[in-house]
Design a protein around this motif. Structure first.
Motif, PDB file in Angstrom:
ATOM      1  N   UNK A 588      28.514  42.113 -42.787  1.00  0.00           N
ATOM      2  CA  UNK A 588      28.737  42.227 -41.365  1.00  0.00           C
ATOM      3  C   UNK A 588      29.875  41.544 -40.914  1.00  0.00           C
ATOM      4  N   UNK A 589      30.987  41.128 -41.833  1.00  0.00           N
ATOM      5  CA  UNK A 589      32.018  40.202 -41.128  1.00  0.00           C
ATOM      6  C   UNK A 589      32.986  41.064 -40.335  1.00  0.00           C
ATOM      7  N   UNK A 590      33.222  42.313 -40.720  1.00  0.00           N
ATOM      8  CA  UNK A 590      34.169  43.123 -39.898  1.00  0.00           C
ATOM      9  C   UNK A 590      33.494  43.673 -38.381  1.00  0.00           C
ATOM     10  N   UNK A 591      32.245  43.698 -38.371  1.00  0.00           N
ATOM     11  CA  UNK A 591      31.486  44.154 -37.255  1.00  0.00           C
ATOM     12  C   UNK A 591      31.716  42.981 -36.174  1.00  0.00           C
ATOM     13  N   UNK A 592      31.441  41.731 -36.744  1.00  0.00           N
ATOM     14  CA  UNK A 592      31.460  40.845 -36.058  1.00  0.00           C
ATOM     15  C   UNK A 592      32.643  40.373 -35.226  1.00  0.00           C
ATOM     16  N   UNK A 593      33.852  40.564 -36.084  1.00  0.00           N
ATOM     17  CA  UNK A 593      35.194  40.408 -35.632  1.00  0.00           C
ATOM     18  C   UNK A 593      35.267  41.340 -34.253  1.00  0.00           C
TER      19      UNK A 593
END
Length: 674
Positions: A588-593
């Motif tokens: 979920x790295x992209x969503x957090x960015x």
């Protein structure tokens, strides 16, 4: 309401004169019948020559009790910011926007950063009907009017201004603002020069003179070069000569494209593009003495005499499936070319018969594309959008404001800063996918990317990895290889990759998805015209590898959004710094960015998704939706490999036996997202 507000402002303005300005179509009527006094000025900003003061008097800095600007659209307001540098300082500024497109933000101004607005007494922002706005600002002491107008305009775009337009310019002529919209740093100069000095330094690196004659006055400034262009009304039909349809200017040939005033991509761009393949077909033609865009017998848009297409014009045309260009109608070559270029830059699908020689200013690629599609193509949703993307690319690259000024600088021999450099961040756990991913990057056009390849848990010495790296380096593109330990969390690995990148822009890349050759160039273009902090594409095309099925989801594009495909993220390095980078998480790295960007007041813009294909296999994805989600959520599907034509096939993986330049079948690839 606009007239009411202006009446009240005039009664409260004191003894100082008032300057009442209008710009754009049909805005003079809003100033008619107002209770003006001797010394007040009623001004058409579109006709204001650069370099001529608006208020005469003995004071070095004349002051007005009221400066009011009524603009038909945001495009008109942005254009006349260049002329607004001659407006006097004022204690009361009124900016009225008669209409705005639905996708724009309210014109809530943000003050400049040097404390000029610390004494601001009152700010009022009100709607006008359903689509317009009035913004009033009150100051105890007079302030520069142009900076207030600029702040109001920037409020419609969010907090980012986008890339600056280089070089610094001095302008002459009443149509000069067409060439440099929004530039409150431009300076007016006399027809023969010279460019003024600020202490010992010229205030501009290049002068542009826009005049009604093919033989202007001699230029006298030896330090600053000057270019000459003619106004949009100068190129009458009987003056056209030569195979390109253009006469010679100042005894030297000029590229027909560079004779055309640019398109202001800050407001005229594909944002708001709609999927209206079932809509009616419009026609760009002549009605009376004006060029119009008609639907049947109804005029949807009356084109300005100088060919300017506005953001509101585009919003009125979004429900059309396309427009047919009638070349027998427009009012003149320059205006006709500007109108067609503006429509194309806005993503409006256009079709045309043979393009006449006098329209050579369109440029070769845009001319070709106008005749490449048929009306039947516009009735198919996918073909229509593909045609629109090709048109907007050609128009913005050829006629966009920043592109035009880089070309003018080159013509005058004035150096400009290099374009921002893109660093691609590619992190993979799979040695067998390195060659495939590098091949996707190696074929990018329109940018020269730097690639940071991070091998997460395996060494570069593996034979298949080493051969892929060697093949990529043989292309001459820069490559940085980083080996990360297998136990380092994925988000931290991405931050390590960013730290090793040298580019101004950071693009995230997935190792098993497909990317068209203009994927990066499209993202950089979207960053320019959207003003968003982060751009990317939707997950429109999804290849379900287990069942050999291609799904097209046809999501809304060219819009602000909270979600884009993580493998298509492009953002500025400074945005990553402002948001704290990638969170040290395994998924979920992209969503957090994306959440961090929007929480910080930034915008995310989703451009078209036709040059990207997401691969879905049985498992191992950081996005947890299963295959059933895609099978129940699509606009069209095909058995087998069927991407958009904008993907332009697929390259062979670098360093493999298949590295022969021939496409490799999609079903031969295996693996999912890391």
């Amino acid at each position: 309401m606009i007239t009411t507000v202006l009446r009240q402002a005039l009664r409260a303005r004191g003894r100082e004169p008032a300057v009442l300005c209008h710009t754009g179509a049909d805005t003079r009527a809003d100033l008619a019948g107002l209770p003006t006094a001797p010394g007040d000025v009623l001004l058409d900003l579109d006709a204001q020559p650069l370099g001529r003061p608006i208020l005469d008097g003995t004071a070095e800095e004349p002051v007005a009790g009221l400066v009011a600007v009524v603009a038909a659209t945001t495009t008109d307001l942005h254009r006349v910011l260049t002329s607004a540098v001659h407006l006097p300082r004022a204690v009361h500024v009124v900016v009225a926007l008669v209409a705005t497109p639905g996708h724009q933000e309210p014109p809530l101004p943000v003050g400049p950063g040097m404390g000029q607005w610390r004494d601001l007494q009152e700010l009022r922002l009100r709607r006008v009907d359903s689509r317009g706005w009035i913004c009033e600002l009150f100051f105890p002491n007079a302030i520069e009017s142009a900076s207030v107008l600029d702040a109001v305009f920037q409020g419609t775009r969010g907090r980012r201004r986008g890339p600056a337009v280089a070089p610094l310019v001095a302008l002459n002529g009443h149509e000069a603002a067409l060439w440099r919209p929004g530039d409150t740093g431009a300076n007016g100069v006399p027809d023969e020069g010279p460019v003024p000095l600020r202490r010992v330094t010229p205030v501009a690196d290049l002068a542009l003179r826009v005049h009604d004659s093919e033989r202007p006055s001699a230029w006298t400034d030896e330090a600053v070069p000057a270019l000459d262009r003619t106004t949009t009304g100068t190129d009458s039909w009987d003056e056209l000569i030569g195979p390109t349809g253009y006469a010679r200017a100042a005894d030297r040939p000029v590229d027909p494209v560079q004779r055309i005033a640019p398109v202001d991509e800050s407001t005229v761009n594909p944002t708001g593009f709609g999927k209206a393949e079932n809509g009616p077909l419009g026609h760009l033609t002549l009605h009376g003495d004006r060029a119009v865009i008609r639907e049947g017998k109804k005029n949807l848009v009356t084109v300005a005499p100088d060919g300017t297409i506005t953001d509101v014009d585009l919003s009125r045309l979004r429900r059309l499936r396309g427009i047919r260009v009638d070349w027998s109608g427009p009012t003149g070559p320059h205006a006709a070319v500007r109108a067609v270029a503006g429509l194309a830059a806005g993503g409006v699908p256009l079709v045309s018969g043979p393009v006449p020689a006098w329209a050579a200013g369109l440029g070769t690629e845009l001319t070709r594309l106008l005749t490449a599609a048929t009306e039947a193509d516009l009735s198919d949703r996918l073909s229509r959008e593909e045609h629109s993307v090709r048109l907007r690319r050609a128009a913005l690259y050829t006629h966009g404001l920043r592109s035009r000024w880089r070309a003018l600088a080159a013509e005058a021999g004035v150096p400009v800063p290099p374009a921002p450099r893109v660093s691609v961040i590619l992190c993979t756990r799979r040695p067998d996918m390195v060659g495939f991913a590098l091949a996707q990057i190696a074929r990018q056009r329109g940018v020269e990317p730097e690639t940071v390849l991070t091998l997460h848990g395996f060494p570069a010495s593996l034979p298949e990895v080493r051969s892929a790296i060697d093949a990529y380096r043989a292309t001459g593109l820069p490559l940085v290889v980083h080996e990360a330990p297998a136990d380092r969390v994925f988000g931290a690995v991405l931050n390590d990759s960013v730290a090793r990148a040298s580019g101004d822009l950071i693009a995230k890349w997935d190792d098993d998805d497909w990317y068209g050759p203009e994927h990066l160039a499209d993202l950089v273009l979207a960053r320019t015209y959207s003003g968003a902090e982060l751009v990317g594409t939707g997950q429109d095309f999804v290849f379900l590898q287990e069942i050999d099925l291609m799904v097209w989801r046809s999501r809304e594009s060219e819009t602000s959004t909270r979600f884009i495909a993580g493998g298509t993220i492009l953002t500025d390095r400074v945005v990553l710094e402002e948001t704290g980078g990638f969170r040290p998480l395994p998924r979920a790295i992209d969503t957090q960015l994306l959440i961090a960007v929007t929480r910080g007041g930034g915008r995310v813009h989703r451009t078209h998704g036709l040059g990207y294909v997401l691969r879905r296999t049985g498992g191992g994805h950081t996005w947890s939706e299963d295959m059933a989600y895609f099978l129940h959520n699509y606009a069209r599907q095909w058995s087998g490999w069927r991407p958009s034509s904008l993907l332009e096939g697929e390259p062979a993986p670098l360093g493999s036996e298949a590295d022969t330049g021939q496409p490799v079948g999609a079903a031969q690839h295996t693996g999912g997202h890391p």
